[in-house]
Scaffold this motif. Sequence first.
Motif, mmCIF file in Angstrom:
data_model
loop_
_atom_site.group_PDB
_atom_site.id
_atom_site.type_symbol
_atom_site.label_atom_id
_atom_site.label_comp_id
_atom_site.label_asym_id
_atom_site.label_seq_id
_atom_site.Cartn_x
_atom_site.Cartn_y
_atom_site.Cartn_z
ATOM 1 N N VAL A 484 3.018 3.800 4.368
ATOM 2 C CA VAL A 484 2.061 4.475 3.493
ATOM 3 C C VAL A 484 1.855 3.679 2.210
ATOM 4 C CG1 VAL A 484 1.663 6.535 2.082
ATOM 5 C CG2 VAL A 484 2.511 6.770 4.423
ATOM 6 N N SER A 485 2.960 3.175 1.644
ATOM 7 C CA SER A 485 2.872 2.425 0.383
ATOM 8 C C SER A 485 2.053 1.157 0.543
ATOM 9 C CB SER A 485 4.284 2.072 -0.117
ATOM 10 O OG SER A 485 5.011 3.240 -0.423
ATOM 11 N N TYR A 486 2.309 0.414 1.638
ATOM 12 C CA TYR A 486 1.579 -0.837 1.836
ATOM 13 C C TYR A 486 0.103 -0.578 2.122
ATOM 14 C CZ TYR A 486 6.147 -3.049 1.903
ATOM 15 O OH TYR A 486 7.396 -3.495 1.560
ATOM 16 N N ARG A 487 -0.187 0.515 2.852
ATOM 17 C CA ARG A 487 -1.586 0.861 3.093
ATOM 18 C C ARG A 487 -2.285 1.190 1.780
ATOM 19 N NH1 ARG A 487 -0.528 4.039 8.313
ATOM 20 N NH2 ARG A 487 -1.308 2.672 9.953
ATOM 21 N N PHE A 490 -3.327 -1.940 -0.346
ATOM 22 C CA PHE A 490 -4.530 -2.671 0.061
ATOM 23 C C PHE A 490 -5.753 -1.770 0.170
ATOM 24 C CE2 PHE A 490 -1.029 -5.303 1.472
ATOM 25 C CZ PHE A 490 -1.426 -6.547 1.031
ATOM 26 N N ARG A 491 -5.510 -0.467 0.138
ATOM 27 C CA ARG A 491 -6.622 0.473 0.194
ATOM 28 C C ARG A 491 -7.399 0.456 -1.119
ATOM 29 N NH1 ARG A 491 -5.608 6.930 0.637
ATOM 30 N NH2 ARG A 491 -7.770 7.644 0.772
ATOM 31 N N PHE A 492 -6.648 0.361 -2.241
ATOM 32 C CA PHE A 492 -7.266 0.333 -3.572
ATOM 33 C C PHE A 492 -7.111 -1.071 -4.150
ATOM 34 C CE2 PHE A 492 -5.627 4.632 -2.825
ATOM 35 C CZ PHE A 492 -6.804 5.363 -2.907
ATOM 36 N N LYS A 493 -7.951 -1.975 -3.661
ATOM 37 C CA LYS A 493 -7.803 -3.389 -4.020
ATOM 38 C C LYS A 493 -8.034 -3.638 -5.513
ATOM 39 C CE LYS A 493 -8.984 -5.371 0.490
ATOM 40 N NZ LYS A 493 -9.078 -4.093 1.199
ATOM 41 N N ALA A 494 -8.999 -2.938 -6.113
ATOM 42 C CA ALA A 494 -9.279 -3.137 -7.545
ATOM 43 C C ALA A 494 -8.054 -2.787 -8.375
ATOM 44 C CB ALA A 494 -10.477 -2.298 -7.970
ATOM 45 N N ARG A 495 -7.422 -1.644 -8.020
ATOM 46 C CA ARG A 495 -6.227 -1.226 -8.750
ATOM 47 C C ARG A 495 -5.088 -2.223 -8.541
ATOM 48 N NH1 ARG A 495 -4.920 4.501 -7.111
ATOM 49 N NH2 ARG A 495 -3.932 3.548 -5.293
ATOM 50 N N MET A 496 -4.974 -2.721 -7.304
ATOM 51 C CA MET A 496 -3.913 -3.684 -6.990
ATOM 52 C C MET A 496 -4.084 -4.963 -7.814
ATOM 53 S SD MET A 496 -3.130 -5.610 -3.360
ATOM 54 C CE MET A 496 -4.625 -6.603 -3.495
ATOM 55 N N TRP A 497 -5.306 -5.497 -7.827
ATOM 56 C CA TRP A 497 -5.527 -6.744 -8.554
ATOM 57 C C TRP A 497 -5.394 -6.556 -10.059
ATOM 58 C CZ3 TRP A 497 -4.712 -11.043 -6.436
ATOM 59 C CH2 TRP A 497 -5.028 -11.263 -5.087
ATOM 60 N N MET A 498 -5.796 -5.393 -10.546
ATOM 61 C CA MET A 498 -5.647 -5.132 -11.978
ATOM 62 C C MET A 498 -4.176 -5.106 -12.370
ATOM 63 S SD MET A 498 -7.366 -4.892 -14.652
ATOM 64 C CE MET A 498 -8.919 -4.812 -13.794
ATOM 65 N N ALA A 499 -3.358 -4.489 -11.520
ATOM 66 C CA ALA A 499 -1.915 -4.440 -11.805
ATOM 67 C C ALA A 499 -1.309 -5.844 -11.753
ATOM 68 C CB ALA A 499 -1.222 -3.521 -10.813
ATOM 69 N N VAL A 767 7.192 3.824 -6.886
ATOM 70 C CA VAL A 767 8.048 2.683 -7.237
ATOM 71 C C VAL A 767 7.877 1.542 -6.247
ATOM 72 C CG1 VAL A 767 10.448 1.903 -7.358
ATOM 73 C CG2 VAL A 767 9.770 4.002 -8.506
ATOM 74 N N ARG A 768 7.811 1.890 -4.954
ATOM 75 C CA ARG A 768 7.709 0.852 -3.927
ATOM 76 C C ARG A 768 6.472 -0.009 -4.136
ATOM 77 N NH1 ARG A 768 8.049 4.107 -0.170
ATOM 78 N NH2 ARG A 768 10.307 4.176 -0.030
ATOM 79 N N GLU A 769 5.375 0.629 -4.491
ATOM 80 C CA GLU A 769 4.150 -0.127 -4.761
ATOM 81 C C GLU A 769 4.323 -1.000 -6.006
ATOM 82 O OE1 GLU A 769 0.805 2.459 -4.976
ATOM 83 O OE2 GLU A 769 1.419 3.639 -3.229
ATOM 84 N N ASN A 770 4.946 -0.425 -7.048
ATOM 85 C CA ASN A 770 5.116 -1.188 -8.291
ATOM 86 C C ASN A 770 6.052 -2.380 -8.114
ATOM 87 O OD1 ASN A 770 3.437 0.588 -9.546
ATOM 88 N ND2 ASN A 770 4.832 1.135 -11.191
ATOM 89 N N VAL A 771 7.057 -2.219 -7.252
ATOM 90 C CA VAL A 771 7.981 -3.335 -7.008
ATOM 91 C C VAL A 771 7.231 -4.499 -6.369
ATOM 92 C CG1 VAL A 771 9.945 -4.091 -5.609
ATOM 93 C CG2 VAL A 771 10.072 -1.939 -6.866
#
Length: 847
Positions: A484-487, A490-499, A767-771
Motif C-alpha cells: 500500500v505504501s509503495y503504491r 507512485f500514485r501521487f507523483k507530484a507529492r513524491m517529487w516535492m518531498a 513513516v514507511r513512505e517518509n523513510v
Amino acid sequence: MKNNLSQSLWRSVRQSLGRFIAIVLIIMLGVLLFVGIKAVSPDLYGSADRYISQQKLSDLRVVSTAGLTQADVQRVKKVSGAQVQPEKSVYILDQKRSDVAQLFAYRKSDTQNQLKLKSGHLPQRNDEIVLDQLAKSKGYQLGDTYRVKNNNLKTQTYRVVGFVTSPLFVDDEERGAANIGDGSVAYFAYLPATNFKSSVYTALSVHFPQLQNHSSFSSTYKKQAQRKLAAVKKALRGRATARQTNLQQQALAQIKQQQQQLDQQKAQLTQAIGATAATQQLAPAQAKLTAARQQATAIERPTYTYTKRAGNPGFQGYGDMTMRIAAIANVFPLFFFLIAGLITFTTMTRMIEEDRGQIGTLKALGYTKWEIARNYLLYGIAAALLGTVLGVVIGVNTLPLIVFKAMTQYVYTAVVLDYPVNAIWLAALFSFFVTLGAVSIVLTKELREKPAALMLPKAPKAGKRILLERIGFIWRRLSFNQKVSYRNLFRFKARMWMAIIGIAGGTALILTGFGIRDSISQSGINQFQQIMHYQAVVSLNDNAKNIITTLAQNPRYQRSLGLYTDVVSVSTSQEKVSEVSLDATDQPQAFKDYVSLTTKLPQSGLVLSNKLAKLLNVQTGDTVTVTNSDNQTAQVKVRGITTNYAGHFAYMSKATLNRLFSGRYQVNTRLVKTQKQSAAQENAYAKKLLASDKVVHTEFISKQKRAIDQQAAKLNPIVWIFIFLSGLLSFVVLYNLTNINVSERIRELSTIKVLGFFDNEVTNYIVRENVVLTIFGIVVGYGLGNLLTAFILRQAATSTVIFPLTIGWQGYIIAAVMTIVFTVIVMVVTHFRLKRVDMISALAAKE
C-alpha cells in the motif's frame, strides 16, 4: 459581509496556526540567509573603508634600496594631485626578546597613515615610544622601559607611553619582512622623528585625494590607482641611475679626500724615513683606499619598489576573503531561497485546495471572486511580510556580527551594519511571488468551477500498477502495508517529487556547507603536499659562496637545489598578469624532487601554471611575452600547462632563460629540504642564515600553509551558519510536507484506523513512505550538493587560488544523520497527532 470574511481569515489563521508559522519560518529563513549573507561583504568592505578614510592610508608607497632624497620627493610632487609624505624607519632587534621590530619616525604633522590609539597617548617627548598592539603579547606594558641598540638613532632608551594600530598593517598575523633577525617583523613602533640621524628617507607615502571617493576594493579605485602608479613611475624615471651616480660621486669624493691626506702623510714620512720605507709603512692604508675606490665604482644601481594598498601586509588577504564571502553569497543563499520558495508555493497551493468546500460555499452565498480571493491574498501577504521583515532584521543584525567576531585579528573593527537594499527588494519580491503567485494560480483555477462542484470533495486519484509490481520475486515478499505504501508513493507523483526535492535540497545545502570548508582547506594541502616538496626558499646575496656549508649548519638540513628566480609579468595581446614567480633550473631531473609538474619541463619554451594560463586564455603552443624585473621583454612559446593551486608560476630551463635574456642565469635562490621543524626552530634557522651575510631572506612553506589555513578558518563562521540554517530549513520543510501529507489523507488514515489498525500501524503507514522518500532525498542531495559546491568554488576562486572540490566523509555522514534525525523527530510529532485524530469528523460526508 466584509467583516464576516475578515473574521473567517483570522479564524483560518488560528485553526491552522502551525501551517501559518511554518510558512513564515520558511520565508524568514530564506530571507535571513539571503539578505544576511549579502550584507556581510558590504559590511566588511565598509568597515575597512571607514578605517582607511579615518586614518588616511596612503595610496602608494615608494621604497628604494639606497634610500630616497628630497629630489625624489620633488619629482613625485609633480604628479597631478599627489600629496607626498617622506618617512624614515629602521629595523632593530629588541633587547627583551630578540624579536625584529620596525621603528618608524613619528611626526605630529603627518597627514597620512595616522595611528589609531588603543591605550595611553602618542609620543610627546624624545624619549617616548608607542608600540604596536601586538607588542602586548610580547610582555610590554605602559610605562615599561624600551631599549634599542642602533647607531642610526640618537636615543637608545625610551618609555612606552601607548599602544596603537596602523593602517599600513591590516592583519595581526603579518607585519612584513626584514633584513635582520629571522627575516620577519614581529611588531612595529613609532618614536619622535628627531631621533633619526639619517638624512635620507626610507619610503615615500603618496596620497591622491581624488581617489578617496571610491572603495579601496572596487575595480574603479584599482584602475585609477594603477594609472597613478604609472605616473609616479614615469616621474621617477632615471632617478635610479642618477642616485647611483650621486652615491658613487659621494663615495669617491670621500676617498679622494682621504687619498690627499694619505699623500700628505706619505710626503712627510718620505722626508723622515725615505720613500721606500714610507711606501711600505702606508701600504695597508693605500690598499684599503684602493679597495674602497673599487667598491665605490661598483656601487649598483638602486632598485625602486612601488607598493599599492593591496601590497600592504594583510590587505590582500582581507580583500580575497571578503571576495570569497561575496561569491558564496551570490550562490548558496539563492539556492537556499529557491528551496524555501518552492516549499512555500506548495504549502499555499495545498491550503487553497483543502478549502475547496469553503470556497464553493462562499461562492454559492453570492460572494464575488475578488471577495473570496481577498482572504487568501491577505493571508499570503501577512505571511510574506512577516517572514520578510523578520528575516531582514535578524539577518542583517546577526550574521555580519558573527563574522566580525571571528575576525578579531584584523584592525578594521568599525562595524557598519549596511542594509543591502537590492537584496532586500529581491527577497521581498520573491517572497510575495511564491505566496501570492500560488494564491493567484490556484484560485483562478478553482473559481472557474461551479459552487456545487467545489463543495464536493475531489475524486481520489485512480490507482495504477507500479514498476515494482512487475518484479514478482520482490513484490510477493512485501507485506500488505508495504505494498500500500509503495503504491501510494507512485500514485501521487507530484507529492513524491516535492518531498524528494525538499529533502534533497536540505541535504545538499548541509553538504555544501561542509564542502566549502573542506575544499578551501584542501587547496593549501594540495599545494604544499602534492606540488611543493621542499620546506624553505632561501634568497641569496650575490656573494653567496659556500652556501651549502652555511645551510648544512642546521642538523635538520637534508639537501637543496639552486635556481634562478625572478618576479615577472606574463602577457598576451589582450591580457596581462603581474606577480608571476619565474623559476629556471639547470637540473630538470633533480627539480622533480622539489616541484611536481604535470608536464615535462622542456628544453625550450616555458610551462605555465593552470590558473595563469586560464587568465591569459592561452594553450600549449601559444606565444606569450615575459617581462622580467629589469623591464626586459622576450617572447616565448608555451610548451606545457601544469596543475597548481596557489599563486602564479612559470618554469623554464637554464638554456631558455639565457637565450631570452642574454645569459641571465645565475643561482639566486635555493629550495631547501629539511626534516620537520617547529616554528621556533625555523625562526632560529632563518636568523642564523640571515646573520651569515650570504642570505637575503628565508621563507618557510609552513608559514605559507598556516596563512592559507587561517584564511580558510576565517570562513568557518559562515560555513557553520550555512549548516545550521540549512538544517533548520530541512527540518521545517520535512515537518511542513508531512503535515500536508497527513492533512490531504486524513480521511484515508481515519478509514484504516476505523478498520482496526493500531496507532503504531497507522503511523508506520506514513513513516514507511517518509523513510523511502528520505533515502531517495539524501542520495539526490549528495549529487546536488557536489554540483552546488563545485559551482560555488568556481565563483569563490581568486585570481591566484584554485579550490579543488573536496568533501570529507564526515560531511556526507553528518548531512545524512541530520536529515534522518529530523525525519525521526517529525514522525514522533506526527504519531501523537494521529493518535488524536477525530475519526467521526474526518469521515463525515461533505455533500
